[in-house]
Design a protein around this motif. Structure first.
Motif, PDB file in Angstrom:
ATOM      1  N   GLY A 111       0.693  -1.304  -0.129  1.00 56.01           N
ATOM      2  CA  GLY A 111       0.536  -0.615   0.214  1.00 56.01           C
ATOM      3  C   GLY A 111       0.857   0.872   0.208  1.00 56.01           C
ATOM      4  N   VAL A 112       1.760   1.447   0.314  1.00 56.33           N
ATOM      5  CA  VAL A 112       2.678   2.142  -0.099  1.00 56.33           C
ATOM      6  C   VAL A 112       3.229   2.946  -1.141  1.00 56.33           C
ATOM      7  N   ARG A 113       2.738   4.012  -1.422  1.00 53.21           N
ATOM      8  CA  ARG A 113       2.391   5.226  -2.816  1.00 53.21           C
ATOM      9  C   ARG A 113       4.077   6.445  -2.920  1.00 53.21           C
ATOM     10  N   TRP A 114       4.992   5.963  -1.607  1.00 51.33           N
ATOM     11  CA  TRP A 114       5.479   7.585  -1.552  1.00 51.33           C
ATOM     12  C   TRP A 114       6.814   7.035  -0.801  1.00 51.33           C
ATOM     13  N   VAL A 115       7.547   7.631  -1.472  1.00 47.19           N
ATOM     14  CA  VAL A 115       9.135   6.468  -1.054  1.00 47.19           C
ATOM     15  C   VAL A 115      10.456   7.235  -1.151  1.00 47.19           C
ATOM     16  N   VAL A 116      11.099   8.089  -0.622  1.00 53.30           N
ATOM     17  CA  VAL A 116      12.078   8.931  -0.018  1.00 53.30           C
ATOM     18  C   VAL A 116      13.415   7.750  -0.231  1.00 53.30           C
ATOM     19  N   LEU A 117      13.665   8.476  -1.068  1.00 44.12           N
ATOM     20  CA  LEU A 117      15.374   7.659  -1.652  1.00 44.12           C
ATOM     21  C   LEU A 117      16.666   8.411  -0.641  1.00 44.12           C
ATOM     22  N   ARG A 118      17.455   7.975   0.127  1.00 45.37           N
ATOM     23  CA  ARG A 118      18.290   8.782   0.496  1.00 45.37           C
ATOM     24  C   ARG A 118      19.566   7.980  -0.138  1.00 45.37           C
ATOM     25  N   GLU A 119      20.560   7.289   0.910  1.00 43.22           N
ATOM     26  CA  GLU A 119      21.298   7.022   0.036  1.00 43.22           C
ATOM     27  C   GLU A 119      22.241   7.641  -0.195  1.00 43.22           C
ATOM     28  N   LYS A 120      22.759   9.185   0.193  1.00 45.87           N
ATOM     29  CA  LYS A 120      23.355  10.036   0.058  1.00 45.87           C
ATOM     30  C   LYS A 120      25.010   9.972  -0.051  1.00 45.87           C
ATOM     31  N   ASP A 121      25.843   8.550   0.000  1.00 41.30           N
ATOM     32  CA  ASP A 121      27.336   8.592   0.100  1.00 41.30           C
ATOM     33  C   ASP A 121      27.397   7.887  -1.335  1.00 41.30           C
ATOM     34  N   LEU A 122      26.350   7.449  -1.892  1.00 35.89           N
ATOM     35  CA  LEU A 122      26.809   6.543  -3.376  1.00 35.89           C
ATOM     36  C   LEU A 122      27.054   7.661  -4.296  1.00 35.89           C
ATOM     37  N   PRO A 123      28.187   7.678  -5.258  1.00 37.04           N
ATOM     38  CA  PRO A 123      28.428   8.297  -6.371  1.00 37.04           C
ATOM     39  C   PRO A 123      26.153   8.597  -7.127  1.00 37.04           C
ATOM     40  N   ARG A 124      27.315  10.110  -7.543  1.00 33.92           N
ATOM     41  CA  ARG A 124      25.695  10.186  -7.854  1.00 33.92           C
ATOM     42  C   ARG A 124      25.223   9.270  -9.451  1.00 33.92           C
ATOM     43  N   ALA A 125      26.159   8.783 -10.530  1.00 29.30           N
ATOM     44  CA  ALA A 125      25.497   7.257 -11.446  1.00 29.30           C
ATOM     45  C   ALA A 125      24.467   6.513 -10.265  1.00 29.30           C
ATOM     46  N   GLU A 126      25.281   6.314  -9.855  1.00 25.66           N
ATOM     47  CA  GLU A 126      25.119   4.879  -8.927  1.00 25.66           C
ATOM     48  C   GLU A 126      23.395   5.064  -7.942  1.00 25.66           C
ATOM     49  N   ARG A 127      23.530   6.258  -7.827  1.00 23.00           N
ATOM     50  CA  ARG A 127      22.319   6.819  -7.205  1.00 23.00           C
ATOM     51  C   ARG A 127      21.119   7.021  -8.565  1.00 23.00           C
ATOM     52  N   ALA A 128      21.309   7.740  -9.021  1.00 26.67           N
ATOM     53  CA  ALA A 128      21.017   8.311 -10.211  1.00 26.67           C
ATOM     54  C   ALA A 128      20.195   6.669 -10.951  1.00 26.67           C
ATOM     55  N   ALA A 129      21.222   5.845 -10.824  1.00 26.71           N
ATOM     56  CA  ALA A 129      20.786   4.530 -11.441  1.00 26.71           C
ATOM     57  C   ALA A 129      19.727   3.398 -10.674  1.00 26.71           C
ATOM     58  N   LEU A 130      19.697   3.723  -9.303  1.00 30.32           N
ATOM     59  CA  LEU A 130      18.792   2.934  -8.591  1.00 30.32           C
ATOM     60  C   LEU A 130      17.547   4.672  -8.508  1.00 30.32           C
ATOM     61  N   ALA A 131      17.779   5.354  -8.643  1.00 29.58           N
ATOM     62  CA  ALA A 131      16.194   6.415  -7.800  1.00 29.58           C
ATOM     63  C   ALA A 131      15.383   5.563  -9.549  1.00 29.58           C
ATOM     64  N   ALA A 132      15.955   5.873 -10.597  1.00 25.48           N
ATOM     65  CA  ALA A 132      15.275   4.990 -11.992  1.00 25.48           C
ATOM     66  C   ALA A 132      14.025   3.669 -11.420  1.00 25.48           C
ATOM     67  N   ASP A 133      15.242   3.027 -10.884  1.00 29.13           N
ATOM     68  CA  ASP A 133      14.706   1.763 -10.209  1.00 29.13           C
ATOM     69  C   ASP A 133      13.468   1.848  -9.523  1.00 29.13           C
ATOM     70  N   LEU A 134      13.860   2.763  -8.951  1.00 31.62           N
ATOM     71  CA  LEU A 134      12.908   2.348  -7.894  1.00 31.62           C
ATOM     72  C   LEU A 134      11.427   3.466  -8.475  1.00 31.62           C
ATOM     73  N   ARG A 135      11.570   3.861  -9.066  1.00 32.64           N
ATOM     74  CA  ARG A 135      11.205   5.065 -10.342  1.00 32.64           C
ATOM     75  C   ARG A 135       9.927   4.234 -11.380  1.00 32.64           C
ATOM     76  N   ALA A 136      10.771   2.972 -11.491  1.00 35.46           N
ATOM     77  CA  ALA A 136       9.684   1.956 -12.399  1.00 35.46           C
ATOM     78  C   ALA A 136       9.006   1.355 -11.237  1.00 35.46           C
ATOM     79  N   ILE A 137       9.650   0.727 -10.651  1.00 40.63           N
ATOM     80  CA  ILE A 137       8.577  -0.307  -9.416  1.00 40.63           C
ATOM     81  C   ILE A 137       7.353   0.700  -9.057  1.00 40.63           C
ATOM     82  N   LEU A 138       7.535   1.808  -9.208  1.00 37.46           N
ATOM     83  CA  LEU A 138       6.253   2.657  -7.783  1.00 37.46           C
ATOM     84  C   LEU A 138       5.651   3.574  -9.234  1.00 37.46           C
ATOM     85  N   ALA A 139       5.810   3.196 -10.621  1.00 33.08           N
ATOM     86  CA  ALA A 139       5.644   3.475 -11.418  1.00 33.08           C
ATOM     87  C   ALA A 139       3.501   2.832 -11.627  1.00 33.08           C
TER      88      ALA A 139
END
Length: 247
Positions: free
Chosen positions: A32-60
């Motif tokens: 039932g969750v519909r909002w997720v906040v991605l933290r993981e601020k220590d990751l390099p931007r490219a790796e974090r952006a890829a993770l963001a894309a994966d999580l957006r796809a799951i939420l979509a």
């Protein structure tokens, strides 16, 4: 009308999670969750952006939204900022900020929502506080210019209910979902508690922000809106939670 986070909002922490973040988030979405906040601020931007894309796809597929912690939206348009800055906030379509006291609430300007924390002692940040408690949470919410998500040490249905009664439009949780043996079951339990607590309440906030009537599945923008999560073709889809499965 702008839509702000409500219901159960999940904050990520890959070091705390019992499984990879994509699996935990997929389980939470199924519950039932519909909002997720991605933290993981220590990751390099490219790796974090890829993770963001994966999580957006799951939420979509559930009409959910990913919010990125920090001023960089990682190719999205929703961010959650720390209390320390930046000021003024960026002009993204959805901007939230962490607050902990009255002084920080007074600094809010164009933010769309805020978190207030810690409500209770938290294992994620031991010693962080002092905890607000629900009475002080209520007083701060009354003076907040934006809708408030309660954050910190919220792990049980009773705590969710107390935060809703204090005036929160939702609860932000980390450990309760990241540490769960079954993220779907944990999310279902908490979202059901929120739904039951918020059902008789008015679904709007002063200033025109909109929150869900039930809180279980917050209203999301229509297809094509910049805040609608983009679908990811070829990515695994989370199972769909049923009404029977939530009770």
């Amino acid at each position: 009308m702008r839509v702000v986070p409500s219901g159960v909002v999940v904050l990520t922490d890959r070091r705390t999670a019992r499984e990879p973040l994509d699996r935990v988030v997929a389980g939470a979405v199924a519950g039932g969750v519909r909002w997720v906040v991605l933290r993981e601020k220590d990751l390099p931007r490219a790796e974090r952006a890829a993770l963001a894309a994966d999580l957006r796809a799951i939420l979509a597929d559930a009409g959910g939204t990913l919010i990125v912690a920090g001023p960089d939206p990682l190719d999205g348009d929703a961010v959650h900022l720390p209390a320390a800055g930046p000021y003024p906030p960026p002009t993204h379509p959805l901007v939230g900020r962490s607050c902990h006291n009255q002084a920080e609430l007074h600094r809010l300007t164009t933010e769309h929502y805020t978190t207030l924390s810690p409500v209770h002692p938290t294992r994620t940040k031991p010693g962080y506080g002092p905890p607000l408690g629900t009475e002080r949470l209520h007083r701060l919410i009354q003076s907040s210019p934006t809708p408030v998500l309660a954050l910190g040490g919220i792990e049980t249905p009773a705590q969710v209910t107390a935060c809703v009664k204090a005036g929160a439009v939702g609860v932000a949780v980390l450990g309760a979902l990241m540490r769960a043996d079954d993220p779907t079951e944990a999310a279902t339990t908490l979202t059901s508690a929120f739904e039951e607590a918020v059902t008789p309440m008015t679904p709007t906030w002063r200033g025109g922000a909109q929150v869900s009537t039930t809180g279980l599945r917050p209203t999301v923008p229509t297809q094509g809106s910049s805040l609608t999560a983009r679908s990811g073709h070829g990515r695994p889809q989370p199972p769909t939670a049923t009404t029977e499965g939530k009770r």
